[in-house]
Motif scaffolding. Structure first.
Motif, PDB file in Angstrom:
ATOM      1  N   ALA A  92     -51.938  92.666 -17.058  1.00 51.29           N
ATOM      2  CA  ALA A  92     -52.546  91.734 -16.105  1.00 51.29           C
ATOM      3  C   ALA A  92     -53.176  90.578 -16.869  1.00 51.29           C
ATOM      4  CB  ALA A  92     -53.597  92.451 -15.269  1.00 51.29           C
ATOM      5  N   PRO A  93     -53.010  89.360 -16.372  1.00 47.32           N
ATOM      6  CA  PRO A  93     -53.638  88.226 -17.049  1.00 47.32           C
ATOM      7  C   PRO A  93     -55.155  88.346 -16.991  1.00 47.32           C
ATOM      8  CG  PRO A  93     -52.633  87.548 -14.973  1.00 47.32           C
ATOM      9  CD  PRO A  93     -52.284  88.974 -15.175  1.00 47.32           C
ATOM     10  N   TYR A 111     -50.112  95.773 -14.990  1.00 49.36           N
ATOM     11  CA  TYR A 111     -50.882  96.984 -15.228  1.00 49.36           C
ATOM     12  C   TYR A 111     -52.172  96.595 -15.926  1.00 49.36           C
ATOM     13  CZ  TYR A 111     -49.200  96.907 -20.101  1.00 49.36           C
ATOM     14  OH  TYR A 111     -48.913  96.550 -21.392  1.00 49.36           O
ATOM     15  N   GLU A 112     -53.184  97.454 -15.790  1.00 46.99           N
ATOM     16  CA  GLU A 112     -54.485  97.191 -16.387  1.00 46.99           C
ATOM     17  C   GLU A 112     -54.914  98.370 -17.239  1.00 46.99           C
ATOM     18  OE1 GLU A 112     -57.093  96.343 -13.135  1.00 46.99           O
ATOM     19  OE2 GLU A 112     -56.138  94.433 -12.685  1.00 46.99           O
ATOM     20  N   GLU A 113     -55.814  98.104 -18.151  1.00 50.12           N
ATOM     21  CA  GLU A 113     -56.458  99.145 -18.963  1.00 50.12           C
ATOM     22  C   GLU A 113     -55.460  99.986 -19.765  1.00 50.12           C
ATOM     23  OE1 GLU A 113     -58.908 101.397 -16.344  1.00 50.12           O
ATOM     24  OE2 GLU A 113     -59.901  99.618 -15.555  1.00 50.12           O
ATOM     25  N   GLU A 114     -54.407  99.381 -20.250  1.00 50.23           N
ATOM     26  CA  GLU A 114     -53.438 100.059 -21.117  1.00 50.23           C
ATOM     27  C   GLU A 114     -52.785 101.274 -20.473  1.00 50.23           C
ATOM     28  OE1 GLU A 114     -52.533  98.669 -24.061  1.00 50.23           O
ATOM     29  OE2 GLU A 114     -53.927  97.077 -23.494  1.00 50.23           O
ATOM     30  N   ALA A 115     -52.721 101.300 -19.140  1.00 52.52           N
ATOM     31  CA  ALA A 115     -52.098 102.420 -18.447  1.00 52.52           C
ATOM     32  C   ALA A 115     -51.250 101.913 -17.275  1.00 52.52           C
ATOM     33  CB  ALA A 115     -53.148 103.392 -17.933  1.00 52.52           C
TER      34      ALA A 115
END
Length: 175
Positions: free
Chosen positions: A89-90, A109-113
Motif C-alpha cells: 500500500a502506498p 497489502y499492508e504490514e508485510e502480510a
C-alpha cells in the motif's frame, strides 16, 4: 488467512485452503441474501518478486439457494480461477487521482502480510450467477395459484383477459 510476505520462498508457495459453511456465513456480506455456501476448496500459488506478490488459483464450492422461478431448493456447483497482483500500500494516497489500467489489476497489502480471506470471498461472490435457476427451462410458479409448473399443469383457467383492454386486440399498427 494472512500470509507473511517474508515467509514466501523464492520458488513460490502452494496452498490448499478449505473454508466451511460457518466461515462463509460470517464472511459474506449481508446484502447478498441467504445464499448457503458449503465448504469451499481453494488451491493457490503465491509467488514473490521483491515486494510484489502474484496470486493465482482455483476455487470450488457449492451453493445452496432457491431457484429464482420455482423456489425449489437447489445445489449449484461453483468453480472458477483467479489471478491477482498484490503490491504494498502506498504510504500516502493522493486525494484525487485517476486510476490507470495497471491499478485496476492490482490489490494492496499492508504490514508485510497478504490477507487471502477477502480474495476468497470476492471469488465466491463472482461465481454466483445473477439469476439462480434449477434448470434453464424452468417454468416457475403459476401466478394465480402458486403451483410449481415444472411438476405439472395447474387447474387454473387460462389467463383471464381484462375486459377494459380487450379493445386493444383489434388495434392494427401501420409501419
Amino acid at each position: 488467512m494472512k500470509i507473511n510476505i517474508s515467509q514466501i520462498p523464492e520458488e513460490g508457495l502452494n496452498l490448499q485452503i478449505e473454508k466451511d459453511e460457518a466461515w462463509f456465513r460470517q464472511a459474506m456480506p449481508a446484502e447478498l441474501g441467504e445464499h448457503g455456501i458449503s465448504a469451499a476448496e481453494i488451491t493457490c500459488r503465491l509467488q514473490r518478486v521483491r515486494e510484489t506478490v502474484y496470486v493465482e488459483g482455483e476455487i470450488k464450492a457449492e451453493l445452496s439457494a432457491a431457484c429464482g422461478r420455482c423456489l425449489e431448493e437447489i445445489k449449484l456447483p461453483l468453480a472458477g480461477s483467479f489471478r491477482y497482483t498484490l503490491i504494498p500500500a502506498p504510504k500516502e494516497y493522493a486525494e484525487e487521482s485517476e486510476l490507470s489500467a495497471e491499478d485496476m489489476d492490482s490489490l494492496y497489502y499492508e504490514e508485510e502480510a497478504v490477507d487471502l480471506d477477502p480474495i476468497i470471498v470476492e471469488q465466491v461472490i463472482l461465481q454466483i450467477p445473477m439469476k439462480i435457476l434449477c434448470r434453464e427451462d424452468c417454468k416457475g410458479l403459476c401466478p394465480q395459484c402458486g403451483a410449481n409448473l415444472n411438476k405439472g399443469k395447474c387447474s387454473c383457467p387460462e389467463k383471464p383477459v381484462d375486459e377494459r383492454l380487450a379493445v386493444l386486440k383489434n388495434l392494427k399498427l401501420e409501419n
